[in-house]
Write an enzyme that holds these catalytic residues in place. Structure first.
Site, PDB file in Angstrom:
ATOM      1  N   ARG A   1      -7.450   4.023  -5.046  1.00  0.00           N
ATOM      2  CA  ARG A   1      -8.303   4.451  -3.817  1.00  0.00           C
ATOM      3  C   ARG A   1      -8.340   6.682  -3.988  1.00  0.00           C
ATOM      4  NH1 ARG A   1      -8.983   5.996   1.578  1.00  0.00           N
ATOM      5  NH2 ARG A   1      -7.087   6.372   1.752  1.00  0.00           N
TER       6      ARG A   1
ATOM      7  N   LYS B   1       1.172  -1.329  -0.418  1.00  0.00           N
ATOM      8  CA  LYS B   1       0.516  -0.108   0.055  1.00  0.00           C
ATOM      9  C   LYS B   1       0.933   0.695   0.115  1.00  0.00           C
ATOM     10  CE  LYS B   1      -3.121  -0.887  -0.718  1.00  0.00           C
ATOM     11  NZ  LYS B   1      -3.809  -1.715  -2.084  1.00  0.00           N
ATOM     12  N   SER B   2       2.228   1.106  -0.573  1.00  0.00           N
ATOM     13  CA  SER B   2       3.065   2.474  -0.131  1.00  0.00           C
ATOM     14  C   SER B   2       3.619   2.977  -1.732  1.00  0.00           C
ATOM     15  CB  SER B   2       4.043   2.026  -0.039  1.00  0.00           C
ATOM     16  OG  SER B   2       5.352   1.080  -0.468  1.00  0.00           O
ATOM     17  N   GLY B   3       2.467   2.229  -2.951  1.00  0.00           N
ATOM     18  CA  GLY B   3       2.171   3.036  -4.434  1.00  0.00           C
ATOM     19  C   GLY B   3       3.399   2.061  -4.979  1.00  0.00           C
ATOM     20  N   THR B   4       2.953   0.779  -4.997  1.00  0.00           N
ATOM     21  CA  THR B   4       3.316  -0.346  -5.459  1.00  0.00           C
ATOM     22  C   THR B   4       2.678  -0.308  -7.463  1.00  0.00           C
ATOM     23  OG1 THR B   4       3.094  -1.341  -4.153  1.00  0.00           O
ATOM     24  CG2 THR B   4       3.880  -3.137  -5.538  1.00  0.00           C
ATOM     25  N   THR B   5       1.504  -0.583  -7.601  1.00  0.00           N
ATOM     26  CA  THR B   5       1.156  -0.027  -8.273  1.00  0.00           C
ATOM     27  C   THR B   5       1.090   1.200  -9.656  1.00  0.00           C
ATOM     28  OG1 THR B   5      -1.311  -0.496  -7.124  1.00  0.00           O
ATOM     29  CG2 THR B   5      -1.638  -0.098 -10.168  1.00  0.00           C
TER      30      THR B   5
ATOM     31  N   GLY C   1      -5.055   8.247  -3.469  1.00  0.00           N
ATOM     32  CA  GLY C   1      -3.599   8.335  -3.951  1.00  0.00           C
ATOM     33  C   GLY C   1      -3.515   9.989  -3.452  1.00  0.00           C
TER      34      GLY C   1
ATOM     35  N   HIS D   1       6.835  -8.212  -1.966  1.00  0.00           N
ATOM     36  CA  HIS D   1       7.350  -7.542  -0.869  1.00  0.00           C
ATOM     37  C   HIS D   1       7.817  -8.189   0.025  1.00  0.00           C
ATOM     38  CE1 HIS D   1       3.374  -4.797  -2.396  1.00  0.00           C
ATOM     39  NE2 HIS D   1       2.118  -6.213  -1.997  1.00  0.00           N
TER      40      HIS D   1
ATOM     41  N   ARG E   1       6.330   4.185   2.079  1.00  0.00           N
ATOM     42  CA  ARG E   1       5.404   5.531   1.780  1.00  0.00           C
ATOM     43  C   ARG E   1       5.248   5.679   4.045  1.00  0.00           C
ATOM     44  NH1 ARG E   1      -1.155   5.181   0.036  1.00  0.00           N
ATOM     45  NH2 ARG E   1      -0.896   7.333   0.135  1.00  0.00           N
TER      46      ARG E   1
HETATM   47  P1  A3P Z   1      -4.463   5.451  -1.339  1.00  0.00           P
HETATM   48  O1  A3P Z   1      -5.108   4.179  -0.342  1.00  0.00           O
HETATM   49  O2  A3P Z   1      -3.954   6.616   0.265  1.00  0.00           O
HETATM   50  O3  A3P Z   1      -5.514   6.072  -2.020  1.00  0.00           O
HETATM   51  P2  A3P Z   1      -0.249  -0.164  -3.440  1.00  0.00           P
HETATM   52  O4  A3P Z   1      -0.227  -0.078  -5.167  1.00  0.00           O
HETATM   53  O5  A3P Z   1       1.158  -0.518  -2.870  1.00  0.00           O
HETATM   54  O6  A3P Z   1      -1.295  -1.788  -3.079  1.00  0.00           O
HETATM   55  O7  A3P Z   1      -0.794   1.566  -3.083  1.00  0.00           O
HETATM   56  C1  A3P Z   1      -1.519   1.455  -3.076  1.00  0.00           C
HETATM   57  C2  A3P Z   1      -2.084   2.867  -2.537  1.00  0.00           C
HETATM   58  O8  A3P Z   1      -1.675   3.293  -4.116  1.00  0.00           O
HETATM   59  C3  A3P Z   1      -3.663   3.607  -2.625  1.00  0.00           C
HETATM   60  O9  A3P Z   1      -3.377   4.557  -2.271  1.00  0.00           O
HETATM   61  C4  A3P Z   1      -3.790   4.268  -3.798  1.00  0.00           C
HETATM   62  O10 A3P Z   1      -4.708   5.318  -4.539  1.00  0.00           O
HETATM   63  C5  A3P Z   1      -2.616   4.895  -4.430  1.00  0.00           C
HETATM   64  N1  A3P Z   1      -1.996   4.369  -6.128  1.00  0.00           N
HETATM   65  C6  A3P Z   1      -2.646   4.420  -7.165  1.00  0.00           C
HETATM   66  N2  A3P Z   1      -2.115   4.272  -8.574  1.00  0.00           N
HETATM   67  C7  A3P Z   1      -1.100   5.949  -8.042  1.00  0.00           C
HETATM   68  C8  A3P Z   1      -0.406   6.758  -8.734  1.00  0.00           C
HETATM   69  N3  A3P Z   1      -1.263   6.170 -10.381  1.00  0.00           N
HETATM   70  N4  A3P Z   1      -0.695   7.054  -8.248  1.00  0.00           N
HETATM   71  C9  A3P Z   1      -0.734   7.573  -6.983  1.00  0.00           C
HETATM   72  N5  A3P Z   1      -1.032   6.976  -6.105  1.00  0.00           N
HETATM   73  C10 A3P Z   1      -1.459   5.695  -6.178  1.00  0.00           C
END
Ligand code: A3P
Length: 307
Positions: free
Chosen positions: A273, A52-56, A275, A117, A139
Site C-alpha cells: 500500500r 500487517k506489520s511487514g510480513t511480506t 509502506g 502469525h 509494528r
Molecule cells: P501499509 O498498509 O502501511 O502500507 P504485511 O506484509 O504484514 O501484510 O504488512 C503489509 C504492510 O507492509 C503494508 O503497510 C505494506 O505496504 C507494507 N510493506 C509491504 N512491503 C514492504 C516493503 N518491501 N517495505 C516496507 N513496507 C512494506
C-alpha cells in the site's frame, strides 16, 4: 469446531477465541492442525509477525539473505522477481495447514523457511523444543491498525461485502477482537521470550528496519547463522542488492505483484500500500490516538517495550 462460514478468514465476522487470542473461524482449523502436527527441524527458520506489520517485506529479506548462495539478481528467473514473497515463504497456519491437515513438508529445501502469525503460546510444541530460530517482526499499533483496516476493506470490496468503518474496526482492535489479537499480548509474548531466550527469538520493529535496514539485515544474518563476510559487506555488494530487491518500490512494481494472485485468492498488490512509518496521522482522530496510546502504555507498562 463449529461449521465454517464460507467467507474468507480475513474478512470473516465470525471470530473464535483460542488460548487467549482471536481467530477467524476458517483459520482456526489451520491453527489447530499446525499446532498438533507440525514437526520442527533444528535448522527451520520461522518468521512470525502480527498481521500487517511487514510480513511480506520480512519474507523477502530473509529469503534473499538465506538463499544468496543459490540465486543472484542477474539470474533470469530470480525467485523474488517471479513470485510474491508469500509464495516463497508460506504461512504454516494460514496456508499449509488450512489446505492439508497433515501435509508432506519433506520437499522443502533446508533450511526450511516458514511463516506464521501464531501467538507465542500457540506455537507447536516442536518449535519450542527444537533449536530452530524465530524472527519476530511487529509494528507501531497505530500503523498496524490503519494498514489492517485498509487491507480488510480491500478484501471485503473484492468479495462484494460492505466495508467496515474505521470506528468499528478500531473498537474491535482495542478490545482485542481482531485477527490474532489482542495485538499487545501477541507482541508481549515474543518480547518476553526474546529477552529470556535471545538465541531463539530475534525481536524486530518495522520502524527500526525502515530506519536502518543495513544494520538489521546484518543482525538477521548473524542471528540465523548466515552472517555476511567482510567481502560481502563491501559497499555496492550483496547487502545493498538484497535491500534494493526487497524495497517497497521494487517489490510493488514487479509484474508478479502488480497482476498476480496468491493461491488463496488474495491479489498480490494488496500487500503493498504505502509502506511508510506514521501513515496513521492521515486517518486517526486525536481521540483514537489517545485510546491506542493509553492502551499501549497500560499493556506494555514496565516491560521496557516501546512501539
Ligand atoms: P501499509 O498498509 O502501511 O502500507 P504485511 O506484509 O504484514 O501484510 O504488512 C503489509 C504492510 O507492509 C503494508 O503497510 C505494506 O505496504 C507494507 N510493506 C509491504 N512491503 C514492504 C516493503 N518491501 N517495505 C516496507 N513496507 C512494506
Amino acid at each position: 469446531l463449529p461449521s465454517l462460514p464460507k467467507e474468507k478468514g480475513w474478512v470473516s465476522s465470525h471470530f473464535y477465541q483460542y488460548k487467549g487470542f482471536w481467530h477467524p473461524a476458517r483459520q482456526l482449523q489451520g491453527v489447530i492442525a499446525c499446532q498438533k502436527h507440525f514437526e520442527a527441524q533444528n535448522s527451520d527458520i520461522l518468521l512470525v509477525t502480527t498481521p500487517k506489520s511487514g510480513t511480506t517485506w520480512l519474507k523477502a529479506i530473509v529469503f534473499a539473505l538465506v538463499k544468496r548462495m543459490h540465486y543472484h539478481r542477474g539470474m533470469e528467473n530470480y525467485p523474488l522477481f517471479m513470485n510474491n514473497p508469500h509464495d516463497l515463504v508460506p504461512f504454516l497456519d494460514l496456508k499449509i495447514y488450512v489446505e492439508n491437515q497433515t501435509p508432506d513438508l519433506s520437499s522443502f529445501p533446508c533450511p526450511r523457511l516458514f511463516a506464521t502469525h501464531l501467538p507465542f503460546n500457540s506455537l507447536p510444541k516442536s518449535v519450542h523444543n527444537a533449536p530452530c530460530k524465530i524472527v519476530y517482526l511487529c509494528r507501531n499499533p497505530k500503523d498496524t491498525f490503519v494498514s489492517l483496516w485498509h487491507f480488510t476493506n480491500k478484501l471485503r470490496l473484492i468479495g462484494n461485502m460492505e466495508t467496515n468503518s474505521l470506528e468499528d474496526v478500531l473498537d474491535r482492535f482495542c478490545k482485542g477482537v481482531s485477527i490474532y489479537g489482542p495485538f499487545w499480548d501477541h507482541v508481549l509474548g515474543y518480547w518476553k521470550e526474546s529477552l529470556e531466550n535471545p538465541n531463539k527469538v530475534l525481536f524486530l520493529k518495522y520502524e527500526d528496519l525502515k530506519e536502518n535496514p543495513t544494520f538489521y539485515l546484518k543482525k538477521i544474518g548473524e542471528f540465523l547463522d548466515f552472517p555476511f563476510s567482510s567481502e560481502e559487506e563491501k559497499s555496492g555488494g550483496i547487502l545493498e542488492e538484497i535491500l534494493t530487491i526487497c524495497s517497497f518500490d521494487n517489490l510493488k512494481n514487479l509484474e508478479v505483484n502488480k497482476s498476480g494472485k496468491l493461491s488463496s485468492g488474495e491479489e498480490n498488490k494488496a500487500f503493498f500500500r504505502r509502506g511508510e512509518v506514521g501513515d496513521w496521522k492521515n486517518f486517526l482522530t486525536a481521540e483514537m490516538v489517545d485510546r491506542i496510546n493509553s492502551l499501549t502504555e497500560e499493556k506494555f507498562g514496565a516491560s521496557g517495550l516501546e512501539l
